[in-house]
Design an enzyme around this catalytic site. Structure first.
Site, PDB file in Angstrom:
ATOM      1  N   GLU A 196      29.602  39.695   7.760  1.00 58.62           N
ATOM      2  CA  GLU A 196      29.294  38.503   8.541  1.00 58.62           C
ATOM      3  C   GLU A 196      29.500  38.753  10.028  1.00 58.62           C
ATOM      4  O   GLU A 196      29.686  37.835  10.813  1.00 58.62           O
ATOM      5  CB  GLU A 196      30.157  37.315   8.096  1.00 58.62           C
ATOM      6  CG  GLU A 196      31.642  37.480   8.296  1.00 58.62           C
ATOM      7  CD  GLU A 196      32.370  38.097   7.090  1.00 58.62           C
ATOM      8  OE1 GLU A 196      33.592  37.919   7.017  1.00 58.62           O
ATOM      9  OE2 GLU A 196      31.724  38.739   6.249  1.00 58.62           O
ATOM     10  N   ASN A 208      30.964  31.107   0.974  1.00 60.01           N
ATOM     11  CA  ASN A 208      30.491  31.702  -0.278  1.00 60.01           C
ATOM     12  C   ASN A 208      31.175  31.077  -1.491  1.00 60.01           C
ATOM     13  O   ASN A 208      30.530  30.779  -2.505  1.00 60.01           O
ATOM     14  CB  ASN A 208      30.725  33.209  -0.267  1.00 60.01           C
ATOM     15  CG  ASN A 208      29.668  33.966   0.525  1.00 60.01           C
ATOM     16  OD1 ASN A 208      28.517  33.540   0.611  1.00 60.01           O
ATOM     17  ND2 ASN A 208      30.059  35.086   1.121  1.00 60.01           N
ATOM     18  N   ASP A 255      31.823  37.156  14.784  1.00 58.28           N
ATOM     19  CA  ASP A 255      32.082  37.112  13.351  1.00 58.28           C
ATOM     20  C   ASP A 255      32.119  35.646  12.919  1.00 58.28           C
ATOM     21  O   ASP A 255      32.761  34.821  13.574  1.00 58.28           O
ATOM     22  CB  ASP A 255      33.419  37.808  13.060  1.00 58.28           C
ATOM     23  CG  ASP A 255      33.619  38.067  11.584  1.00 58.28           C
ATOM     24  OD1 ASP A 255      33.313  39.170  11.130  1.00 58.28           O
ATOM     25  OD2 ASP A 255      34.100  37.133  10.890  1.00 58.28           O
ATOM     26  N   ASP A 287      23.909  33.576   2.036  1.00 57.52           N
ATOM     27  CA  ASP A 287      22.774  34.364   2.527  1.00 57.52           C
ATOM     28  C   ASP A 287      21.899  33.537   3.470  1.00 57.52           C
ATOM     29  O   ASP A 287      21.414  34.037   4.492  1.00 57.52           O
ATOM     30  CB  ASP A 287      21.930  34.872   1.354  1.00 57.52           C
ATOM     31  CG  ASP A 287      22.636  35.942   0.537  1.00 57.52           C
ATOM     32  OD1 ASP A 287      23.643  36.488   1.036  1.00 57.52           O
ATOM     33  OD2 ASP A 287      22.180  36.230  -0.587  1.00 57.52           O
TER      34      ASP A 287
END
Length: 288
Positions: free
Chosen positions: A205, A170, A162, A179
């Site tokens: 993620e 973000n 992860d 992205d």
């Protein structure tokens, strides 16, 4: 005259009608020819000529109907097989009449449907952003890997990782940058594993790698390679340098006694432990 011949060639109805007309009138035509050639009008020869002509007419009718109509039977059987077994229908129908056009249109519709279904299946089983498989795809594909490992007496390694603090990426650099990070992480992971190993994005993620090997530390080595590659990557996001790391949970599973669900659950438990230890580390467990 040419347009009449062309109309007959393109019309199944006219073809069948023409042959039936000839077959029905063949005895009469034969008798007229027989008598026209000056043959005796004895009942027995006339009866023989009529009988032979009738048999020839019947055979001609059967041959014509079989030639022009049997492709429909083959088409129906091919479509039935496609529905039952999923085998794409292939029927060779020659000519230019309605049967040919019907077969072409049916086969074209089936092929279009097959392409649509394959496209939908790919969309349902892949992650559009990274191009990797998704959780559903992994659950379907991993059964083959587990069975193969069991036959070869190999360990099945499940590596769950992860990205650390991905929400901050973000929030700080924007979702477009997030992205981009996910796509590059997917590409970097693919470079660290073998071509036939399974890789999937199973969450926002979160990624998962499934591989098999006889080595007792093989999965830990792969996880460490991926972790090091991500740590060494210092991307420029939004014009500013960023640090990308990930936490890893690794489980060495026995394919003869564990299910994939059990293996993934234990890898996730190790992943949570890695996060609790400060992130950017590899933590693992093994089936005894």
């Amino acid at each position: 005259m040419g347009w009449i011949i062309e109309s007959v060639r393109r019309s199944l109805v006219l073809k069948v009608f023409s042959i039936c007309f000839v077959a029905i009138h063949l005895p009469l035509i034969s008798l007229l020819l027989y008598l026209g050639l000056g043959q005796p009008a004895d009942p027995v020869p006339i009866l023989v000529v009529a009988l032979v002509a009738t048999l020839l007419g019947s055979a001609l009718s059967y041959l014509a109907v079989y030639t022009w109509v049997s492709p429909i039977d083959r088409l129906v059987k091919a479509v039935d097989r496609y529905q039952d077994e999923g085998v794409e229908p292939i029927v060779d129908v020659r000519g230019t009449d309605g049967v040919k056009r019907l077969a072409d249109k049916v086969l074209a519709l089936v092929r279009t449907q097959e392409q649509t279904l394959k496209s939908l299946t790919r969309q349902a089983n892949s992650d559009a952003l990274t191009g990797l498989g998704n959780r559903r795809w992994l659950q379907n594909a991993v059964s083959v890997e587990i069975n193969r490992a069991a036959r070869r007496k190999q360990w099945v390694w499940v590596i769950a990782f992860d990205l650390d603090h991905f929400k901050q990426i973000n929030d700080t650099y924007g979702h477009a940058a997030g992205d981009e990070v996910l796509m590059i992480v997917a590409e970097a992971t693919q470079r660290q594993v073998r071509p036939y190993d399974l890789i999937a994005r199973i969450g926002g993620e979160e990624f998962c790698v499934v591989t098999a090997d006889t080595g007792t530390s093989f999965g830990f080595a792969i996880a460490e390679r991926i972790r090091s590659a991500l740590e060494a990557w210092n991307p420029i996001l939004g014009g500013r340098p960023a640090q990308i790391t990930a936490s890893f949970g690794v489980h060495r599973g026995d394919p003869t006694v564990e299910t994939f669900a059990d293996m993934l659950r234990k890898a996730d438990e190790s992943l949570y432990e890695a996060k609790a230890k400060g992130r950017n580390v590899v933590v693992g467990s093994a089936q005894a």
